[in-house]
Write a protein that holds these residues in place. Structure first.
Motif, mmCIF file in Angstrom:
data_model
loop_
_atom_site.group_PDB
_atom_site.id
_atom_site.type_symbol
_atom_site.label_atom_id
_atom_site.label_comp_id
_atom_site.label_asym_id
_atom_site.label_seq_id
_atom_site.Cartn_x
_atom_site.Cartn_y
_atom_site.Cartn_z
ATOM 1 N N HIS A 265 0.832 -1.200 0.000
ATOM 2 C CA HIS A 265 0.000 0.000 0.000
ATOM 3 C C HIS A 265 0.868 1.251 0.000
ATOM 4 N N GLY A 266 1.986 1.185 0.715
ATOM 5 C CA GLY A 266 2.906 2.316 0.746
ATOM 6 C C GLY A 266 3.412 2.649 -0.645
ATOM 7 N N ARG A 267 3.774 1.609 -1.397
ATOM 8 C CA ARG A 267 4.260 1.851 -2.765
ATOM 9 C C ARG A 267 3.162 2.469 -3.624
ATOM 10 N N LEU A 268 1.915 2.005 -3.424
ATOM 11 C CA LEU A 268 0.791 2.601 -4.172
ATOM 12 C C LEU A 268 0.682 4.098 -3.896
ATOM 13 N N VAL A 269 0.878 4.476 -2.648
ATOM 14 C CA VAL A 269 0.808 5.888 -2.280
ATOM 15 C C VAL A 269 1.923 6.677 -2.957
ATOM 16 N N SER B 28 -0.441 -4.045 -10.806
ATOM 17 C CA SER B 28 0.177 -5.283 -10.321
ATOM 18 C C SER B 28 0.347 -5.227 -8.798
ATOM 19 N N LEU B 29 0.639 -4.032 -8.296
ATOM 20 C CA LEU B 29 0.753 -3.893 -6.835
ATOM 21 C C LEU B 29 -0.567 -4.213 -6.162
ATOM 22 N N ARG B 30 -1.662 -3.760 -6.778
ATOM 23 C CA ARG B 30 -2.981 -3.983 -6.183
ATOM 24 C C ARG B 30 -3.302 -5.459 -6.052
ATOM 25 N N ARG B 31 -2.898 -6.237 -7.104
ATOM 26 C CA ARG B 31 -3.170 -7.682 -7.054
ATOM 27 C C ARG B 31 -2.427 -8.316 -5.882
ATOM 28 N N SER B 32 -1.147 -7.978 -5.739
ATOM 29 C CA SER B 32 -0.375 -8.552 -4.625
ATOM 30 C C SER B 32 -0.953 -8.101 -3.298
#
Lengths: 479, 376
Positions: A325-329, A351-355
């Protein structure tokens, strides 16, 4: 006062160097933004990957210590400007962040603010929880993980959630004795988390191994039981344990006494909302994810423009989800500030969301086990101290409610509950839950309003004595 | 439908110390009273102010009112039914510069002329009263009629007293408008409900401008966003109430050991959002001043900073009395440093509304009204 020790205002300021904050900082920095990361600890890692003091050498590596070392290495290799040992005491809109460091007060201004302040432990009060020797499960974890210290010679471990087993095993590994593990959940409730555990087979296997180890060492595991009270007996503590209902309230049945010199008790984690409450962001109540938390969108924007909340501070989801979630931000901010093309942002964040969804399943199952149950609040003994800073008991809170208190803030004014040095961090969610029993719902009872400073602020560190003539005074009041 | 709405003799809108006191005396005087607030009793200025009972900071013209108000706070057990922590304490106002000494002398003289027992004393005398003060002061003024109240406790006291007196207490019931209608006032609530009353008291503090606007009356009300700072409990460091000639500091230690630092330094906020946040530079300035007056505060830790909204009328004098051109509509508010006199002001308005001649004159709102539209 020094303002922003290095020249130029940062684009992004991140408060909290746990997995969520570090990953947000790294992602934003990798996109070319200027990022400042601030934490009160001496090194990155947060509570979950807390680093041992530098003077501790030759420690055995654990899965957590390896993840923490990796996080710290990637941060050190990045362009993120880090400020450890900095205690943030004020955040104002705009955003200005004020912190205290050894050298005195420091402040920064940034266009985007990421609050990754993590979680704090909840302890459901029982008579005697304020005795010396009774500490939180999270406190015990810090002692064991960071300082390699035992809470006592013989410790009773009690409460709910995954920290129970981790603390019990930590004590055994460090050479201590565990008198028993008292778990609010039933065996069946643990088994019911099975499907979610499959998303993290490594952790599931470790948990099963821990249970087996406790059995081998003859440590009694008491399911669906809770501490009734703790009483000082000389240097020892006598703890009475008894069965509970599914809803968490005390049930009839045989009580059992343990004589120990330490108790580690904790009832799950709740989001640390000091900063988001101070900035008057919208909050929502979700018991399954730790209670009160800031309301965020899919990219962790709060209701306040430019303010993000991520990691356990935005609802308990666990370290693995927090990092993703941090990377998404970080990516979302990079796109907002024009450092990342919309198409690149879309690809990378998908791809981050899937993980994150997979990691979230495990976190959600653990958060479920840690969630406060209604019977736990209803069952708090009248004589139990709820606000330990100001010695306010359940009985006094109920009396104020009977007289008309309908909100947490009103309770604070009438009883001083939450007015002490911890500013309601420890008692806040229990106090709100007790008021909610009279007000109807948690949202009606509300939370304590956020106030500065986040931690008690030593006057001597904040200001130096000055010559009176140098003081800049506003115009005098009218006669 | 207003015909089915609950009906009262008097609706008091705004449950601060002035509105709540007026409501209490009206209820005790036999009126059927509804006390309505968008929040809870005494949770705005009346519950979050510094609780200073002082004549050193009272506007000279209000000294007689403040003396009576202070007596009422001290006597709260008897008329309010609960000790709200009112304690007498010596009041000291200090001067550190020649300009402040001049101000101190001039202000003390003006207040003494209005009946305040204030006298100028030497730094040595001030240090005998309060040994922890900064000995670098060059003059001081002393008032024996000072003290403090624990402001956050007053809401509990008023609620209990109001309920016992049979008043209707409507907390967390925001009002969105008022319409005069056939000799009555129909009060509209945010949730769609209505309250009807024959008589009306507007007691909304910084929200008075909005409330008066509902009746077509324009009076600009200034909103001060006062900063307050409290330390953790500490060993006794003072026993008096300390201020500085310029009025920019108030300092006292409560029985529980906490020291409260005030003085009207400004934070950010407004009537819509409330007190939003402290301004770090103003926080530091206020603490510098406090530490200068009482050096022992260098050893303390600040636990909490908050903001309270104080209302001020265009001439910085109270607005208390009947609204012109309307039947039985009253207003009460805007008393500068008004906490000391609040219970007395509320009592005076209730006396007038109960048909008695108030002990001291009210403060006619007509002088401030710019535009009055005929609302009938």
């Amino acid at each position: 006062m020094t303002v922003s020790p290095e020249s130029g205002a940062p684009d992004v300021l991140v408060i909290g160097a746990g997995p969520a904050g570090v990953e947000a900082a790294l992602a934003a920095s990798a996109a070319g933004l200027r990022v400042v990361l601030v934490d009160e600890a001496a090194a990155a890692g947060g509570q979950v990957y807390r680093a041992a003091p530098r003077s501790f050498t030759g420690m055995t590596a654990t899965p957590e210590s390896r993840l923490g070392d990796d996080l710290r290495r990637r941060l050190a290799e990045s362009a993120v400007e880090t400020h450890f040992g900095h205690l943030v005491w004020s955040v104002s809109l705009g955003f200005r962040v004020d912190a205290l460091a050894e050298g005195g007060p420091v402040s920064w201004s940034a266009r985007r603010l990421v609050v990754a302040s993590g979680a704090q432990e909840r302890v459901v009060p029982f008579p005697g929880w304020t005795l010396p020797g009774v500490i939180g499960l999270a406190g015990a974890t810090i002692l064991l993980k960071s300082q390699h210290m035992l809470p006592g010679r013989r410790t009773l471990v009690a409460g709910q959630g995954p920290l129970l087993l981790a603390v019990a095993i930590g004590i055994l590994k460090a050479g201590g004795e565990v008198a028993g593990v008292v778990d609010l959940a039933s065996r069946g409730e643990w088994l019911a988390t099975g499907a979610a555990l499959l998303s993290r087979p490594d952790l599931a296997a470790r948990g099963a191994g821990w249970v087996a180890q406790l059995h081998r060492r003859g440590v009694p595991l008491l399911y669906r039981q809770a501490i009734r009270r703790a009483t000082a007996r000389g240097d020892d503590i006598e703890v009475t344990v008894g069965p509970v209902e599914r809803t968490g309230g005390p049930a009839r049945g045989r009580e059992r006494n343990f004589t120990v010199d330490a108790v580690a008790a904790g009832n799950g984690l709740t989001a640390s909302t000091d900063v988001t409450r101070l900035l008057r962001a919208e909050h929502v109540f979700n018991e399954a994810r730790g209670g009160w938390m800031p309301q965020v969108d899919a990219e962790f924007r709060t209701s306040v423009d430019g303010l993000f909340a991520v990691g356990d501070g935005a609802g308990i989801a666990g370290a693995a989800a927090a990092a993703l979630h941090g990377r998404l931000v970080g990516l979302a901010i990079a796109r907002e500030l024009g450092a990342l093309a919309p198409a690149d942002h879309a690809t990378q964040s998908a791809s981050l969301r899937r993980s994150a969804r997979r990691a979230g399943q495990f976190g959600a199952a653990m958060a479920g086990l840690m969630a406060l149950r209604p019977g736990q609040v209803a069952g708090i003994a009248p004589e139990a101290v709820v606000c330990r800073c100001e010695d306010v008991t359940r009985r006094e809170i109920d009396a104020a409610c009977a007289e008309g208190v309908r909100s947490a803030n009103q309770l604070k004014a009438w009883t001083r509950c939450g007015m002490g040095p911890c500013q309601g961090r420890i008692c806040g969610d229990i106090a709100s839950a007790l008021v909610a029993r009279h007000a109807g719902t948690e949202p009606r009872a509300g939370m304590f309003t956020g106030r500065t400073p986040f931690r008690p602020l030593p006057v001597a560190q904040l200001i130096k004595p000055v010559d009176y003539a140098e003081l800049e005074l506003p115009p005098p009041a009218p006669l | 439908m207003s015909s089915s709405a609950p009906s009262f003799d008097v609706a008091v809108i705004g449950a601060g110390a002035m509105g709540a006191t007026a409501a209490l005396h009206l209820a005790r005087g036999g009126q059927r009273v509804a006390l309505i607030d968008r929040g809870e009793i005494c949770r705005q200025a009346s519950g979050v102010n510094a609780g200073t009972l002082t004549l050193h900071m009272t506007r000279a013209a209000l000294i007689p009112y403040a003396i009576r108000g202070r007596e009422l706070w001290m006597d709260a057990v008897n008329w309010l039914g609960m000790d709200v922590g009112a304690r007498a304490a010596p009041g000291l106002s200090l001067a550190f510069t020649e300009a402040e000494r001049e101000m101190l002398e001039k202000r003390a003289a003006a207040r003494t002329a209005m009946g305040a027992p204030i006298r100028l004393i030497t730094p040595t005398e001030a240090l005998a009263i309060e040994p922890g003060l900064n000995p670098s002061m060059i003059a001081a003024a002393f008032c024996e009629l000072d003290g403090h109240v624990t402001a956050y406790l007053t809401g509990r006291a008023y609620r209990k007293a109001l309920v016992a007196a049979g008043a209707g207490v409507f907390e967390n019931t925001p009002v969105t408008g008022i319409a005069p209608e056939a000799g009555r006032y129909v009060i509209r609530h945010q949730d769609g409900g209505r309250t009807v009353a024959r008589r009306l008291v507007l007691a909304g503090g910084v929200w008075l401008e909005t409330m008066l606007g509902w009746l077509g009356i324009a009076v600009p009300i200034k909103c001060l966003v006062n900063q307050l700072i409290v330390t953790e409990r500490m060993a006794p460091v003072m026993r008096s109430v300390v201020s500085i000639a310029n009025g920019l500091l108030s300092l006292k230690q409560f029985e529980n050991g906490t020291v409260l630092i005030g003085g009207g330094w400004q934070g950010l906020g407004d009537p819509v959002r409330g007190g939003v946040e402290a301004i770090p530079a103003n926080l530091m300035g206020n603490v510098q001043l406090a530490r200068h007056a009482l050096p022992a505060l260098g050893e303390s830790r600040i636990v909490r900073i908050w903001l309270g909204l104080e209302s001020e009328s265009p001439d910085a004098m109270p607005i208390i009395g009947q609204l012109p051109g309307l039947d039985e509509a009253y207003v009460i508010g805007c008393v500068h440093s008004g906490y000391t006199s609040a219970p007395y002001m509320g009592q005076l308005l209730a006396e007038r509304m109960l048909g008695n001649e108030p002990e001291m004159p009210l403060f006619d709102p007509a002088r401030l009204i710019g535009k009055l539209e005929d609302t009938h």
